[in-house]
Design a protein around this motif. Sequence first.
Motif, PDB file in Angstrom:
ATOM      1  N   CYS A   1     -16.441  54.084 -42.594  1.00 25.94           N
ATOM      2  CA  CYS A   1     -15.343  54.130 -41.659  1.00 25.94           C
ATOM      3  C   CYS A   1     -15.616  53.694 -39.990  1.00 25.94           C
ATOM      4  N   SER A   2     -16.520  52.927 -40.185  1.00 30.79           N
ATOM      5  CA  SER A   2     -17.059  52.546 -38.913  1.00 30.79           C
ATOM      6  C   SER A   2     -16.333  51.428 -38.257  1.00 30.79           C
ATOM      7  N   THR A   3     -15.510  50.860 -38.833  1.00 30.58           N
ATOM      8  CA  THR A   3     -14.782  49.802 -38.196  1.00 30.58           C
ATOM      9  C   THR A   3     -13.320  50.107 -37.768  1.00 30.58           C
ATOM     10  N   SER A   4     -12.818  49.165 -36.812  1.00 30.77           N
ATOM     11  CA  SER A   4     -11.332  49.597 -36.136  1.00 30.77           C
ATOM     12  C   SER A   4     -10.351  49.367 -37.351  1.00 30.77           C
ATOM     13  N   GLU A   5     -10.523  48.254 -38.203  1.00 32.46           N
ATOM     14  CA  GLU A   5      -9.563  48.043 -39.438  1.00 32.46           C
ATOM     15  C   GLU A   5      -9.854  49.247 -40.183  1.00 32.46           C
ATOM     16  N   ARG A   6     -10.727  49.705 -40.649  1.00 33.92           N
ATOM     17  CA  ARG A   6     -10.877  50.882 -41.816  1.00 33.92           C
ATOM     18  C   ARG A   6     -10.253  52.130 -41.051  1.00 33.92           C
ATOM     19  N   LEU A   7     -10.445  52.431 -39.804  1.00 36.22           N
ATOM     20  CA  LEU A   7      -9.590  53.451 -39.199  1.00 36.22           C
ATOM     21  C   LEU A   7      -8.175  53.112 -39.244  1.00 36.22           C
TER      22      LEU A   7
ATOM     23  N   HIS B   1     -13.033  60.218 -33.703  1.00 36.03           N
ATOM     24  CA  HIS B   1     -14.130  60.566 -32.940  1.00 36.03           C
ATOM     25  C   HIS B   1     -15.505  59.843 -32.979  1.00 36.03           C
ATOM     26  N   ILE B   2     -15.585  59.601 -34.326  1.00 35.76           N
ATOM     27  CA  ILE B   2     -17.040  59.168 -34.690  1.00 35.76           C
ATOM     28  C   ILE B   2     -17.048  57.670 -34.143  1.00 35.76           C
ATOM     29  N   TYR B   3     -15.959  57.034 -34.331  1.00 34.95           N
ATOM     30  CA  TYR B   3     -15.828  55.523 -34.095  1.00 34.95           C
ATOM     31  C   TYR B   3     -16.111  55.337 -32.542  1.00 34.95           C
ATOM     32  N   ASN B   4     -15.129  56.119 -31.784  1.00 32.07           N
ATOM     33  CA  ASN B   4     -15.344  56.121 -30.385  1.00 32.07           C
ATOM     34  C   ASN B   4     -16.629  56.469 -29.748  1.00 32.07           C
ATOM     35  N   SER B   5     -17.373  57.630 -30.417  1.00 30.92           N
ATOM     36  CA  SER B   5     -18.662  57.809 -30.080  1.00 30.92           C
ATOM     37  C   SER B   5     -19.545  56.953 -30.009  1.00 30.92           C
ATOM     38  N   SER B   6     -19.470  56.119 -31.297  1.00 29.48           N
ATOM     39  CA  SER B   6     -20.518  55.175 -31.503  1.00 29.48           C
ATOM     40  C   SER B   6     -20.605  53.784 -30.643  1.00 29.48           C
ATOM     41  N   LEU B   7     -19.507  53.883 -29.738  1.00 30.34           N
ATOM     42  CA  LEU B   7     -19.468  52.704 -28.814  1.00 30.34           C
ATOM     43  C   LEU B   7     -19.882  53.336 -27.442  1.00 30.34           C
ATOM     44  N   SER B   8     -20.346  52.142 -26.542  1.00 30.06           N
ATOM     45  CA  SER B   8     -20.919  52.729 -25.284  1.00 30.06           C
ATOM     46  C   SER B   8     -19.947  53.174 -24.501  1.00 30.06           C
ATOM     47  N   GLU B   9     -18.451  52.650 -24.568  1.00 31.20           N
ATOM     48  CA  GLU B   9     -17.290  53.359 -23.996  1.00 31.20           C
ATOM     49  C   GLU B   9     -16.286  53.559 -25.059  1.00 31.20           C
ATOM     50  N   PRO B  10     -15.549  54.554 -25.142  1.00 30.23           N
ATOM     51  CA  PRO B  10     -14.532  54.603 -26.120  1.00 30.23           C
ATOM     52  C   PRO B  10     -13.437  53.322 -26.147  1.00 30.23           C
ATOM     53  N   MET B  11     -13.071  52.996 -27.105  1.00 29.11           N
ATOM     54  CA  MET B  11     -12.315  51.792 -27.405  1.00 29.11           C
ATOM     55  C   MET B  11     -10.626  52.275 -27.467  1.00 29.11           C
ATOM     56  N   TYR B  12     -10.637  53.207 -28.162  1.00 35.17           N
ATOM     57  CA  TYR B  12      -9.265  53.840 -28.371  1.00 35.17           C
ATOM     58  C   TYR B  12      -8.693  55.274 -27.688  1.00 35.17           C
ATOM     59  N   ILE B  13      -7.852  55.579 -27.489  1.00 38.17           N
ATOM     60  CA  ILE B  13      -7.226  56.742 -26.688  1.00 38.17           C
ATOM     61  C   ILE B  13      -6.028  57.298 -27.697  1.00 38.17           C
TER      62      ILE B  13
END
Length: 176
Positions: free
Chosen positions: A74-80, A113-125
Amino acid sequence: SLQVLQHNYRDLESKEKNAADFLRKVQAEAKQLKEHFSEPIEYLKKYRSLSEDVRTGLSDVICDKNEVLFIVSCSTSERLGAIWDYIKKALSDKARTEREICTLNEIFDYFFHIYNSSLSEPMYIRDNVDNGDSFDDDMHIRYPGSSTSGQISEVMLRGYHSKNTGKIIRPSLVRL
């Protein structure tokens, strides 16, 4: 022979000290691994506690073979988005229990949370929507059977939007 025994004793003491140091090092590493993997282990257990039907429905999205694959799957935005879509559909399915929906929401929140944390800046809110807010067609979708306008009586599934553009990725599902 006393000198030999004393020498052997000192040797054993030294080996015991080295073994104790090694044990402390291994215990510290094990503690660190446990801290890093306690959440994935917990959420994988929650996922595995869901009915076979739910897990089959998400089998193209979530891999539950082990904790690492669980996170990676679940490490992609599509899977999320696919998990969010599944939860939205499950909310309308009378066969789904409140416990299953709650567990799915918790799992989604974890992956979000994991997805956003894996990026240098969170992508989603996540959307900041509460009971009593006014319904907005642009930001919300009505839960089936809700009136066409008015105040939100229940947030069924919190949506999310792009942090950078403000574009709504998934609108919040609300009951009016």
